[in-house]
Design a protein around this motif. Structure first.
Motif, mmCIF file in Angstrom:
data_model
loop_
_atom_site.group_PDB
_atom_site.id
_atom_site.type_symbol
_atom_site.label_atom_id
_atom_site.label_comp_id
_atom_site.label_asym_id
_atom_site.label_seq_id
_atom_site.Cartn_x
_atom_site.Cartn_y
_atom_site.Cartn_z
ATOM 1 N N LEU A 145 -0.080 -14.156 -0.574
ATOM 2 C CA LEU A 145 0.782 -13.284 0.220
ATOM 3 C C LEU A 145 0.003 -12.118 0.826
ATOM 4 O O LEU A 145 -0.858 -11.515 0.185
ATOM 5 N N SER A 146 0.335 -11.798 2.074
ATOM 6 C CA SER A 146 -0.320 -10.710 2.797
ATOM 7 C C SER A 146 0.498 -9.421 2.681
ATOM 8 O O SER A 146 1.724 -9.447 2.538
ATOM 9 N N THR A 147 -0.205 -8.312 2.801
ATOM 10 C CA THR A 147 0.483 -7.017 2.834
ATOM 11 C C THR A 147 1.322 -6.854 4.101
ATOM 12 O O THR A 147 2.118 -5.916 4.200
ATOM 13 N N LYS A 148 1.166 -7.771 5.065
ATOM 14 C CA LYS A 148 2.022 -7.750 6.249
ATOM 15 C C LYS A 148 3.376 -8.414 5.988
ATOM 16 O O LYS A 148 4.271 -8.338 6.831
ATOM 17 N N HIS A 149 3.511 -9.067 4.852
ATOM 18 C CA HIS A 149 4.777 -9.718 4.507
ATOM 19 C C HIS A 149 5.878 -8.671 4.393
ATOM 20 O O HIS A 149 5.672 -7.581 3.855
ATOM 21 N N TYR A 150 7.055 -9.020 4.888
ATOM 22 C CA TYR A 150 8.146 -8.040 4.926
ATOM 23 C C TYR A 150 8.517 -7.518 3.543
ATOM 24 O O TYR A 150 8.955 -6.376 3.394
ATOM 25 N N ALA A 151 8.360 -8.328 2.518
ATOM 26 C CA ALA A 151 8.739 -7.887 1.174
ATOM 27 C C ALA A 151 7.843 -6.743 0.691
ATOM 28 O O ALA A 151 8.271 -5.913 -0.116
ATOM 29 N N TYR A 152 6.597 -6.707 1.183
ATOM 30 C CA TYR A 152 5.688 -5.630 0.798
ATOM 31 C C TYR A 152 5.987 -4.343 1.557
ATOM 32 O O TYR A 152 5.846 -3.255 1.023
ATOM 33 N N THR A 153 6.431 -4.483 2.794
ATOM 34 C CA THR A 153 6.557 -3.312 3.655
ATOM 35 C C THR A 153 7.988 -2.826 3.856
ATOM 36 O O THR A 153 8.197 -1.693 4.285
ATOM 37 N N GLU A 154 8.960 -3.678 3.577
ATOM 38 C CA GLU A 154 10.348 -3.331 3.900
ATOM 39 C C GLU A 154 10.966 -2.440 2.835
ATOM 40 O O GLU A 154 10.996 -2.775 1.653
ATOM 41 N N GLY A 155 11.488 -1.299 3.243
ATOM 42 C CA GLY A 155 12.017 -0.328 2.300
ATOM 43 C C GLY A 155 13.280 -0.756 1.589
ATOM 44 O O GLY A 155 13.623 -0.202 0.539
ATOM 45 N N SER A 156 14.014 -1.761 2.135
ATOM 46 C CA SER A 156 15.272 -2.165 1.506
ATOM 47 C C SER A 156 15.059 -2.995 0.243
ATOM 48 O O SER A 156 15.989 -3.220 -0.520
ATOM 49 N N ASP A 184 -4.905 -8.006 1.333
ATOM 50 C CA ASP A 184 -5.370 -7.831 2.695
ATOM 51 C C ASP A 184 -6.795 -8.371 2.767
ATOM 52 O O ASP A 184 -7.378 -8.791 1.761
ATOM 53 N N GLU A 185 -7.372 -8.389 3.964
ATOM 54 C CA GLU A 185 -8.699 -8.989 4.128
ATOM 55 C C GLU A 185 -9.754 -8.282 3.278
ATOM 56 O O GLU A 185 -10.603 -8.929 2.655
ATOM 57 N N ALA A 186 -9.710 -6.958 3.249
ATOM 58 C CA ALA A 186 -10.703 -6.204 2.482
ATOM 59 C C ALA A 186 -10.630 -6.558 1.000
ATOM 60 O O ALA A 186 -11.671 -6.678 0.332
#
Length: 229
Positions: A145-156, A184-186
């Motif tokens: 899973l990427s940090t761009k996934h909505y579950a990582y970034t979505e506040g809800s 993430d890539e790094a």
């Protein structure tokens, strides 16, 4: 421990019971030029967190010796019954703590299994895998899973923060699944600093209906060898 007990409960309920080989796993094995001549020729593969054994039929069809580690006692027993008499060995265990197989492997891979651990446990698991890979062998990571996934970034999404990359969700698509890790890539480059990354790509899907959201994950192929150190 790395293995989340929630997965045993999920499997006992009959959920997450995927039984079809994952296309990206097949693509990596078939597409790797270093291994193309060896496939079907006696190579040895280890899957970390094999779940219901979805990828096993593919390896049997390719006449590849298959080994697996799975934390769920329920799934290990099911796989034993399903593939009795085949060239398949699956043991119950936590691959972040121990890889209880003799000898080394040509390929070690996971399909989304490492994402069910904390950052510290993932690092421990990769260090163990490194010791079990032959020089020139490969680690394939599929659907990290990427940090761009909505579950990582979505506040809800309601969750507890375990570490910078790991969440434990109380609501949403990952609720009740224990630790869920995002990369993430790094992070991937640092984790596989003793390897040569031969492939690394991020899959990003944007949903528009029924609601707008982003799903994202990484696939990568990392070659291990003393020349990479």
């Amino acid at each position: 421990m790395g293995f989340s007990k929630e997965w045993e409960e999920i499997y006992q309920l009959g959920a997450q019971n995927s039984i079809w080989p994952w296309p990206d796993v097949i693509s990596f094995i078939k597409g790797c030029s270093d291994l193309r001549e060896c496939v079907g020729g006696g190579i040895r593969v280890l899957e970390l967190g094999c779940g219901a054994g979805a990828n096993i039929p593919f390896f049997l069809a390719e006449k590849i010796c298959y080994c697996g580690i799975e934390g769920s006692r329920t799934k290990v027993a099911e796989i034993g019954r399903r593939f009795a008499g085949e060239d398949v060995t699956v043991v119950e265990g936590d691959f972040t703590k121990e890889i209880p197989f003799e000898g080394q492997f040509d390929i070690i891979f996971d399909r989304g299994a490492m994402t069910c651990n904390t950052s510290a446990d993932i690092r421990a698991g990769i260090m163990l895998a490194e010791k079990k890979l032959k020089p020139g062998g490969y680690y394939f990571g599929v659907d990290w899973l990427s940090t761009k996934h909505y579950a990582y970034t979505e506040g809800s999404q309601e969750y507890n923060v375990v570490d910078d990359y790991t969440r434990k969700f109380r609501t949403g698509c990952f609720s009740g699944m224990g630790n869920i890790h995002f990369s993430d890539e790094a992070y991937i480059r640092d984790l596989f600093c003793d390897f040569e990354l031969k492939q690394l790509y991020e899959k990003v899907s944007i949903w528009e209906i029924p609601e707008k959201r982003c799903e994202a994950g990484f696939n990568f192929a990392a070659k291990y060898g003393q020349e990479n150190k």
